[in-house]
Design an enzyme around this catalytic site. Structure first.
Site, mmCIF file in Angstrom:
data_model
loop_
_atom_site.group_PDB
_atom_site.id
_atom_site.type_symbol
_atom_site.label_atom_id
_atom_site.label_comp_id
_atom_site.label_asym_id
_atom_site.label_seq_id
_atom_site.Cartn_x
_atom_site.Cartn_y
_atom_site.Cartn_z
ATOM 1 N N ASP A 162 31.613 4.957 -48.800
ATOM 2 C CA ASP A 162 32.548 4.622 -47.732
ATOM 3 C C ASP A 162 33.526 5.795 -47.611
ATOM 4 O OD1 ASP A 162 33.982 2.721 -45.935
ATOM 5 O OD2 ASP A 162 32.934 1.217 -47.132
ATOM 6 N N ASP A 208 34.966 4.299 -42.171
ATOM 7 C CA ASP A 208 35.824 3.129 -41.975
ATOM 8 C C ASP A 208 36.726 3.318 -40.754
ATOM 9 O OD1 ASP A 208 37.110 0.642 -43.212
ATOM 10 O OD2 ASP A 208 38.841 1.960 -43.012
ATOM 11 N N GLU A 241 32.065 2.224 -38.584
ATOM 12 C CA GLU A 241 32.667 0.971 -38.143
ATOM 13 C C GLU A 241 33.439 1.237 -36.855
ATOM 14 O OE1 GLU A 241 35.760 -2.480 -39.605
ATOM 15 O OE2 GLU A 241 36.180 -0.369 -39.961
ATOM 16 N N HIS A 248 31.350 -7.295 -45.727
ATOM 17 C CA HIS A 248 32.461 -7.798 -46.545
ATOM 18 C C HIS A 248 33.626 -8.270 -45.676
ATOM 19 C CE1 HIS A 248 33.486 -3.788 -45.413
ATOM 20 N NE2 HIS A 248 34.697 -3.911 -45.891
ATOM 21 N N ASP A 249 33.550 -8.030 -44.366
ATOM 22 C CA ASP A 249 34.658 -8.397 -43.470
ATOM 23 C C ASP A 249 34.383 -9.632 -42.632
ATOM 24 O OD1 ASP A 249 36.328 -6.279 -44.155
ATOM 25 O OD2 ASP A 249 35.470 -4.947 -42.639
HETATM 26 C C1 NOJ Z 1 37.619 -1.947 -42.290
HETATM 27 C C2 NOJ Z 1 37.209 -2.363 -43.652
HETATM 28 O O1 NOJ Z 1 35.868 -2.787 -43.620
HETATM 29 C C3 NOJ Z 1 38.174 -3.444 -44.064
HETATM 30 O O2 NOJ Z 1 37.733 -4.111 -45.205
HETATM 31 C C4 NOJ Z 1 39.523 -2.799 -44.247
HETATM 32 O O3 NOJ Z 1 40.474 -3.781 -44.528
HETATM 33 C C5 NOJ Z 1 39.946 -2.040 -42.988
HETATM 34 N N1 NOJ Z 1 38.889 -1.295 -42.377
HETATM 35 C C6 NOJ Z 1 41.049 -1.069 -43.301
HETATM 36 O O4 NOJ Z 1 40.541 0.043 -43.992
#
Ligand code: NOJ
Ligand code: CA
Length: 531
Positions: free
Chosen positions: A103, A205, A267, A328-329
């Protein structure tokens, strides 16, 4: 490394397995998964047949946002392990023809990062401009109305130097100032540091938020978002997805392209419009802007078919598609559509054209776990309560085998394990050929042996709640049928063929010579016989 015959770029046919290392496997009993745990569980990746493993952040961190607040981009968190272990992981994965992706968190650092400590030490510090500092508004208060994604103003007052700094996420995650060429050069060197170590690429990210409007114009209210959680009530017109960011992405890509065969996942919000700009036109940007359609949209068959169609229409002329069934989100696929339909999700994931991305635990149908109030750790849940936004439920530890803490740790797991049903762990499912885990494995093998990245894709009309599409290529014609109707279905498709894969393994290798019967929640791949 086995290359698909008609396409040399390995990532196009790849199956990428996302690991959240804190919750994968703990090797030293501190309740936190680590690199030692990954080394111990290496066989899981090769048994399943994945091509790449992406690790959520493993860098030193105060864990305000569980690794997405990085204190040093070129080091490892002590609780994760050592550089020697990471080198061993890379080497042992490569021996197995599996790539490793890390990441990359370019938008912000932790507030204890040396760069930020210098930056906030004085207005005259040479690194002052590495972050986004501004005076307050003329009438007092924050410079403008921008909101943190994690609640409240995106501006934090710094008493010591009498200015505000900007943070798209937590106040403990100050945004880097990407307008500053020294910041960009330093971040490029971070990429080179890991690429030289043998890392095969990155997931980038928060990739669309690198730059903010230099004029600091207020974000306008979003009339459609009145019911949304507070951080979503403004349209992020000026604080997100600025044109300058696309130029910075091109620079990141150029650095990665200094090394052969590397890949960038990113992302970004592909749902909010044409994702083409994230692939780039004349100058390349990301290889794979991540596509969460399967996780975000309704699984009503016509709606799902339409979303898939719209995604292809927007992507095909620009770049290579990809599909994600876990993160994970986001709420787990098993909780979104129900455990019994996870097999359908797997069939779609591995047979739709594009790179396939799954998240640890998807292969055993792990559900979201309800977190008792006193065990909630996610800052999003704590700062924006009452909207069900917490991400801890999707981040609980992996379930390896029956027994204490499902063999994740010998200590106290950092998040609760939740209730673990019989037959739901990796070991139990590995011992049962009828299991979901075996279905994932068969599908990955099938994908690698019978499908090619550029096999043609032809949607059929949905029939009675059954989604249908065809792939056609070197290994002939395959029909994919996914019964989303909620009941048993009998379709007269006027086809003959052999079932290559089914969510009901007992019917694999059987011939079809008449109507196709699909049990409730069944999905299958039929190898069509040519006349
Ligand atoms: C996206 C990440 O996947 C998430 O877990 C994180 O809280 C935010 N970006 C901030 O980095
Ligand atoms: Ca540990």
């Amino acid at each position: 490394m086995e290359q698909p015959a008609d396409d040399a770029e390995w990532w196009k046919h790849a199956v990428v397995y996302q690991v959240a290392p804190r919750s994968f496997h703990d090797s030293n009993g501190d309740g936190i998964g680590d690199l030692g745990g990954l080394l111990e569980r290496m066989d899981h990746f090769s048994w399943l047949g994945v091509d790449a493993v992406w690790l959520c952040p493993i860098y030193p961190t105060p864990n305000r946002d569980f690794g997405y607040d990085v204190s040093d981009f070129c080091a490892l968190a002590p609780e994760m392990g050592t550089m020697e272990q990471l080198d061993e992981l890379i080497a042992r994965l490569h021996e197995r023809d599996i790539r490793l992706l890390l990441d990359f968190v370019p938008n912000h650092t932790a507030d204890d990062h040396a760069w930020f400590r210098a930056s906030r030490s004085s207005r005259a510090d040479p690194q002052r401009d590495w972050y986004v500092w501004r005076d307050g508004a003329a009438n007092g208060g924050a410079p403008n109305n921008w909101l943190s994604r994690f609640g409240g103003s995106a501006w934090e007052w710094d008493e010591g130097t009498g200015q505000y700094y900007y943070h798209a996420f937590l106040k403990e995650q100050p945004d880097l100032n990407w307008y500053n060429p020294s910041v960009r050069a330093a971040m490029h060197d971070v990429l080179r540091f890991w690429l030289r170590r043998g890392v095969d690429g990155f997931r980038v990210d928060a990739a669309a938020v690198l730059a903010e409007d230099d004029l600091l114009r207020d974000d306008p209210p979003d009339p459609e978002a009145e019911e949304m959680p507070p951080p979503g009530r403004l349209k992020r017109a000026y604080s997100d997805d600025r044109p300058e960011t696309l130029g910075y992405i091109e620079e990141i890509r150029a650095v990665v392209d200094e090394f052969p065969d590397r890949v960038l996942l990113a992302e970004v919000d592909v749902a909010s419009g044409d994702p083409g700009r994230f692939y780039g036109f004349d100058t390349p940007r990301f290889h794979l802007p991540l596509n969460y359609v399967l996780l975000d949209c309704s699984w009503e068959p016509d709606a799902l078919g339409a979303e898939i169609d719209a995604y292809f229409a927007s992507v095909m002329s620009h770049g290579w598609p990809n599909w994600v069934i876990g993160s994970h989100d986001k709420p787990r696929i098993a909780s979104k559509i129900g455990y019994d339909k996870v097999g359908i999700a797997a069939v779609l994931l591995f047979t739709l054209p594009g790179t396939a991305i799954l998240y640890q635990g998807d292969e055993i149908g792990m559900p979201d776990v309800e977190i008792p109030r006193d065990r909630v750790r996610d800052p999003f849940a704590l700062r924006v309560p009452g909207f069900g936004l917490g991400r801890d439920p999707h981040r609980v530890p992996m379930r390896w085998s029956p027994g204490p803490n499902a063999d994740f740790t010998t200590g106290e797991p950092w998040l609760p394990m939740g209730a673990i049903e019989s037959g739901s762990t990796v070991a139990e499912q590995a011992a049962d050929e009828m299991s979901l885990l075996h279905l994932f494995r068969r599908l990955i093998r099938f994908r690698h042996s019978a499908l090619c990245p550029r096999d043609s894709f032809r949607p059929w009309r949905n029939q009675a709640g059954v989604m249908l599409f065809e792939r056609h290529g070197r290994a002939g014609r395959h029909l994919v049928a996914a019964n989303l109707s909620g009941g048993r279905r009998l379709l007269d498709l006027k086809l003959r063929g052999t079932v290559a894969i089914s969510t009901r393994p007992d019917r694999e290798a059987t011939r079809l010579d008449g109507p196709l019967e699909l049990k409730r929640d069944e999905a299958l791949v039929l190898h069509i016989e040519s006349d």
